[in-house]
Write an enzyme that holds these catalytic residues in place. Structure first.
Site, PDB file in Angstrom:
ATOM      1  N   LYS A  89       0.850  -1.216   0.000  1.00  0.00           N
ATOM      2  CA  LYS A  89       0.000   0.000   0.000  1.00  0.00           C
ATOM      3  C   LYS A  89       0.874   1.251   0.000  1.00  0.00           C
ATOM      4  O   LYS A  89       0.687   2.156  -0.804  1.00  0.00           O
ATOM      5  CB  LYS A  89      -0.901   0.036   1.253  1.00  0.00           C
ATOM      6  CG  LYS A  89      -1.888  -1.101   1.354  1.00  0.00           C
ATOM      7  CD  LYS A  89      -2.800  -0.939   2.558  1.00  0.00           C
ATOM      8  CE  LYS A  89      -2.101  -1.089   3.907  1.00  0.00           C
ATOM      9  NZ  LYS A  89      -1.521  -2.408   4.150  1.00  0.00           N
ATOM     10  N   ARG A 135     -10.720   0.391   7.044  1.00  0.00           N
ATOM     11  CA  ARG A 135     -10.386  -1.016   7.198  1.00  0.00           C
ATOM     12  C   ARG A 135     -11.541  -1.834   7.785  1.00  0.00           C
ATOM     13  O   ARG A 135     -11.427  -3.046   7.905  1.00  0.00           O
ATOM     14  CB  ARG A 135      -9.194  -1.158   8.136  1.00  0.00           C
ATOM     15  CG  ARG A 135      -7.950  -1.502   7.378  1.00  0.00           C
ATOM     16  CD  ARG A 135      -6.771  -1.502   8.291  1.00  0.00           C
ATOM     17  NE  ARG A 135      -5.770  -0.632   7.724  1.00  0.00           N
ATOM     18  CZ  ARG A 135      -4.476  -0.783   7.901  1.00  0.00           C
ATOM     19  NH1 ARG A 135      -4.012  -1.730   8.661  1.00  0.00           N
ATOM     20  NH2 ARG A 135      -3.640   0.049   7.343  1.00  0.00           N
ATOM     21  N   ARG A 156      11.888  -5.427   5.922  1.00  0.00           N
ATOM     22  CA  ARG A 156      11.561  -3.994   5.805  1.00  0.00           C
ATOM     23  C   ARG A 156      12.312  -3.166   6.854  1.00  0.00           C
ATOM     24  O   ARG A 156      12.390  -3.536   8.016  1.00  0.00           O
ATOM     25  CB  ARG A 156      10.056  -3.778   5.984  1.00  0.00           C
ATOM     26  CG  ARG A 156       9.704  -2.283   6.014  1.00  0.00           C
ATOM     27  CD  ARG A 156       8.251  -2.021   5.786  1.00  0.00           C
ATOM     28  NE  ARG A 156       7.407  -2.533   6.864  1.00  0.00           N
ATOM     29  CZ  ARG A 156       6.084  -2.455   6.844  1.00  0.00           C
ATOM     30  NH1 ARG A 156       5.478  -1.926   5.805  1.00  0.00           N
ATOM     31  NH2 ARG A 156       5.386  -2.935   7.840  1.00  0.00           N
ATOM     32  N   ARG A 162      10.090  -1.823  12.283  1.00  0.00           N
ATOM     33  CA  ARG A 162       8.859  -1.519  13.021  1.00  0.00           C
ATOM     34  C   ARG A 162       8.594  -2.600  14.063  1.00  0.00           C
ATOM     35  O   ARG A 162       8.802  -3.779  13.802  1.00  0.00           O
ATOM     36  CB  ARG A 162       7.679  -1.426  12.037  1.00  0.00           C
ATOM     37  CG  ARG A 162       7.486  -0.041  11.482  1.00  0.00           C
ATOM     38  CD  ARG A 162       6.496   0.027  10.346  1.00  0.00           C
ATOM     39  NE  ARG A 162       5.206  -0.632  10.580  1.00  0.00           N
ATOM     40  CZ  ARG A 162       4.197  -0.594   9.709  1.00  0.00           C
ATOM     41  NH1 ARG A 162       4.314   0.072   8.578  1.00  0.00           N
ATOM     42  NH2 ARG A 162       3.069  -1.219   9.959  1.00  0.00           N
ATOM     43  N   ARG A 210      -1.543  -9.469  12.702  1.00  0.00           N
ATOM     44  CA  ARG A 210      -2.055  -8.479  11.739  1.00  0.00           C
ATOM     45  C   ARG A 210      -2.680  -9.170  10.534  1.00  0.00           C
ATOM     46  O   ARG A 210      -3.725  -8.752  10.047  1.00  0.00           O
ATOM     47  CB  ARG A 210      -0.911  -7.564  11.272  1.00  0.00           C
ATOM     48  CG  ARG A 210      -0.562  -6.491  12.278  1.00  0.00           C
ATOM     49  CD  ARG A 210       0.855  -6.020  12.091  1.00  0.00           C
ATOM     50  NE  ARG A 210       1.064  -5.272  10.869  1.00  0.00           N
ATOM     51  CZ  ARG A 210       2.256  -5.130  10.274  1.00  0.00           C
ATOM     52  NH1 ARG A 210       3.322  -5.715  10.784  1.00  0.00           N
ATOM     53  NH2 ARG A 210       2.366  -4.404   9.194  1.00  0.00           N
TER      54      ARG A 210
HETATM   55  P1  G5P Z   1      -0.144   0.331   8.568  1.00  0.00           P
HETATM   56  O1  G5P Z   1       1.064   1.164   8.744  1.00  0.00           O
HETATM   57  O2  G5P Z   1      -1.108   0.702   7.515  1.00  0.00           O
HETATM   58  P2  G5P Z   1      -0.179  -2.361   7.549  1.00  0.00           P
HETATM   59  O3  G5P Z   1       0.177  -3.520   8.379  1.00  0.00           O
HETATM   60  O4  G5P Z   1      -1.546  -2.338   7.033  1.00  0.00           O
HETATM   61  O5  G5P Z   1       0.346  -1.159   8.398  1.00  0.00           O
HETATM   62  P3  G5P Z   1       2.158  -2.049   6.106  1.00  0.00           P
HETATM   63  O6  G5P Z   1       2.862  -3.075   6.984  1.00  0.00           O
HETATM   64  O7  G5P Z   1       2.560  -0.630   6.259  1.00  0.00           O
HETATM   65  O8  G5P Z   1       0.632  -2.220   6.218  1.00  0.00           O
HETATM   66  P4  G5P Z   1       2.139  -1.841   3.243  1.00  0.00           P
HETATM   67  O9  G5P Z   1       2.121  -0.363   3.381  1.00  0.00           O
HETATM   68  O10 G5P Z   1       0.980  -2.511   2.582  1.00  0.00           O
HETATM   69  O11 G5P Z   1       2.414  -2.566   4.620  1.00  0.00           O
HETATM   70  O12 G5P Z   1       3.438  -2.331   2.474  1.00  0.00           O
HETATM   71  P5  G5P Z   1       4.802  -1.559   2.085  1.00  0.00           P
HETATM   72  O13 G5P Z   1       5.462  -0.991   3.287  1.00  0.00           O
HETATM   73  O14 G5P Z   1       4.567  -0.699   0.893  1.00  0.00           O
HETATM   74  O15 G5P Z   1       5.646  -2.832   1.578  1.00  0.00           O
HETATM   75  C1  G5P Z   1       6.066  -3.796   2.529  1.00  0.00           C
HETATM   76  C2  G5P Z   1       7.559  -4.096   2.306  1.00  0.00           C
HETATM   77  O16 G5P Z   1       7.694  -4.801   1.081  1.00  0.00           O
HETATM   78  C3  G5P Z   1       8.444  -2.859   2.190  1.00  0.00           C
HETATM   79  O17 G5P Z   1       9.695  -3.160   2.770  1.00  0.00           O
HETATM   80  C4  G5P Z   1       8.588  -2.666   0.663  1.00  0.00           C
HETATM   81  O18 G5P Z   1       9.801  -2.004   0.314  1.00  0.00           O
HETATM   82  C5  G5P Z   1       8.570  -4.111   0.198  1.00  0.00           C
HETATM   83  N1  G5P Z   1       8.057  -4.366  -1.145  1.00  0.00           N
HETATM   84  C6  G5P Z   1       7.073  -3.722  -1.826  1.00  0.00           C
HETATM   85  N2  G5P Z   1       6.899  -4.294  -3.033  1.00  0.00           N
HETATM   86  C7  G5P Z   1       7.777  -5.348  -3.105  1.00  0.00           C
HETATM   87  C8  G5P Z   1       8.073  -6.329  -4.093  1.00  0.00           C
HETATM   88  O19 G5P Z   1       7.506  -6.368  -5.188  1.00  0.00           O
HETATM   89  N3  G5P Z   1       9.017  -7.250  -3.774  1.00  0.00           N
HETATM   90  C9  G5P Z   1       9.690  -7.242  -2.570  1.00  0.00           C
HETATM   91  N4  G5P Z   1      10.618  -8.187  -2.325  1.00  0.00           N
HETATM   92  N5  G5P Z   1       9.448  -6.315  -1.611  1.00  0.00           N
HETATM   93  C10 G5P Z   1       8.503  -5.396  -1.880  1.00  0.00           C
HETATM   94  O20 G5P Z   1      -0.892   0.223   9.953  1.00  0.00           O
HETATM   95  C11 G5P Z   1      -0.146  -0.083  11.119  1.00  0.00           C
HETATM   96  C12 G5P Z   1      -1.067  -0.323  12.270  1.00  0.00           C
HETATM   97  O21 G5P Z   1      -1.818   0.889  12.505  1.00  0.00           O
HETATM   98  C13 G5P Z   1      -3.157   0.572  12.897  1.00  0.00           C
HETATM   99  C14 G5P Z   1      -3.192  -0.937  13.082  1.00  0.00           C
HETATM  100  O22 G5P Z   1      -2.792  -1.236  14.394  1.00  0.00           O
HETATM  101  C15 G5P Z   1      -2.127  -1.401  12.079  1.00  0.00           C
HETATM  102  O23 G5P Z   1      -1.628  -2.687  12.371  1.00  0.00           O
HETATM  103  N6  G5P Z   1      -4.078   1.042  11.848  1.00  0.00           N
HETATM  104  C16 G5P Z   1      -5.403   0.956  11.902  1.00  0.00           C
HETATM  105  N7  G5P Z   1      -6.230   0.441  12.847  1.00  0.00           N
HETATM  106  C17 G5P Z   1      -7.562   0.501  12.593  1.00  0.00           C
HETATM  107  N8  G5P Z   1      -8.085   1.015  11.471  1.00  0.00           N
HETATM  108  C18 G5P Z   1      -7.280   1.532  10.505  1.00  0.00           C
HETATM  109  N9  G5P Z   1      -7.818   2.074   9.388  1.00  0.00           N
HETATM  110  C19 G5P Z   1      -5.881   1.524  10.700  1.00  0.00           C
HETATM  111  N10 G5P Z   1      -4.834   1.945   9.957  1.00  0.00           N
HETATM  112  C20 G5P Z   1      -3.736   1.641  10.666  1.00  0.00           C
HETATM  113 MG    MG Z   2       2.334   1.000   4.963  1.00  0.00          MG
END
Ligand code: G5P
Ligand code: MG
Length: 232
Positions: free
Chosen positions: A18, A101, A135, A168, A179
């Site tokens: 995302k 969400r 990450r 993180r 999660r």
């Molecule tokens: P967050 O911060 O929104 P999450 O868990 O939903 O957390 P996260 O972990 O931030 O989502 P992302 O943003 O979907 O993941 O993914 P990203 O960071 O872009 O990519 C993940 C990794 O993979 C990175 O290192 C990236 O460089 C790598 N990558 C990307 N593409 C590739 C690829 O093609 N290949 C490879 N090898 N790597 C790749 O929310 C955090 C917490 O906040 C609360 C909750 O407690 C949540 O757990 N929260 C909410 N609670 C309730 N309602 C809501 N709406 C909430 N929003 C947040």
């Molecule tokens: Mg994120």
């Protein structure tokens, strides 16, 4: 007269990309990227009510309660609506990631804006676990790196500020498992809602670079890009 606002949301499980996809959208189309998770992380150090409440949920990989995140997001979205209006830009846009969400959050969002586009990222769960363990983030800006996919120029150091990168708390294996479990149950009705409205666009795969051209083409049909596909 102000032209219509484009409102887009990117949904997907932890690690689905995302943040990565939204950064590319923001650069390519001149949109603002608002991340619910980043707003919460920024509130943790501040000692205010939201930060204190959110801490325990984030650390355990649980969703923070709807009333908390909804208040945070409504405040941020309303702030930006006004900025756009004052700027009087020819096209007003915003995109946010990770919100809504739950069905409750989707209903709260309905009260302040009508979404044009919902992008849903479907990535196999095994791939997500691998990505999250590799990450590293820059806490100040939220910039995200991955030791396999987009490593920093110098290991452990942010490219732009030279400050140290951290992992993180919720990328620990126990928190990741929690999660991923929680995501499915909460997200299903949200996905169904947007599907029934005809605004859901789902993308599946294991590599962001392969999904990206399709996301770019979709966005290009709604808003003119400021950068070409290859420039990102
Ligand atoms: P967050 O911060 O929104 P999450 O868990 O939903 O957390 P996260 O972990 O931030 O989502 P992302 O943003 O979907 O993941 O993914 P990203 O960071 O872009 O990519 C993940 C990794 O993979 C990175 O290192 C990236 O460089 C790598 N990558 C990307 N593409 C590739 C690829 O093609 N290949 C490879 N090898 N790597 C790749 O929310 C955090 C917490 O906040 C609360 C909750 O407690 C949540 O757990 N929260 C909410 N609670 C309730 N309602 C809501 N709406 C909430 N929003 C947040
Ligand atoms: Mg994120």
């Amino acid at each position: 007269m102000a032209s219509k606002l484009l409102r887009a949301v990117v949904l997907g499980p932890p690690g689905s990309g995302k943040g990565t996809v939204c950064e590319r959208i923001a650069r390519s189309f001149g949109l603002q990227h608002l991340s619910s998770g980043q707003f919460l992380r920024e509130s943790l150090g501040g000692g205010d009510e939201v930060g204190i409440l959110a801490k325990q949920y984030l650390e355990q990989g649980l969703l923070v309660p709807d009333h908390v995140i909804t208040r945070v997001m409504m405040t941020e979205l309303e702030k930006r609506q006004e900025q756009h209006w004052l700027l009087d830009a020819p096209l007003h846009c915003g995109d946010c990631t990770g919100f809504p969400r739950t069905l409750g959050q989707a209903k709260a969002l309905d009260r302040i804006c009508e979404l044009d586009l919902v992008i849903s990222l479907n990535i196999p769960f095994e791939t997500l676990k691998d990505r999250l363990s590799a990450r590293w983030v820059h806490p100040g800006s939220g910039r995200v790196y991955n030791m396999d996919f987009n490593p920093p120029h110098v290991q452990g150091i942010d490219d732009l500020t030279g400050e140290p990168l951290v992992q993180r708390e919720d990328d620990r294996p126990e928190a990741v498992a929690a999660r991923l479990r929680k995501y499915k149950d909460a997200a299903k009705p949200v996905i169904e809602l947007y599907k029934s409205r005809g605004i859901l666009h789902s993308f599946s795969g294991t590599e962001t670079n392969k999904i990206w051209p399709y996301v770019y083409t979709l966005l290009s049909s709604k808003i003119p890009p400021v950068l070409s596909d290859e420039e990102n």
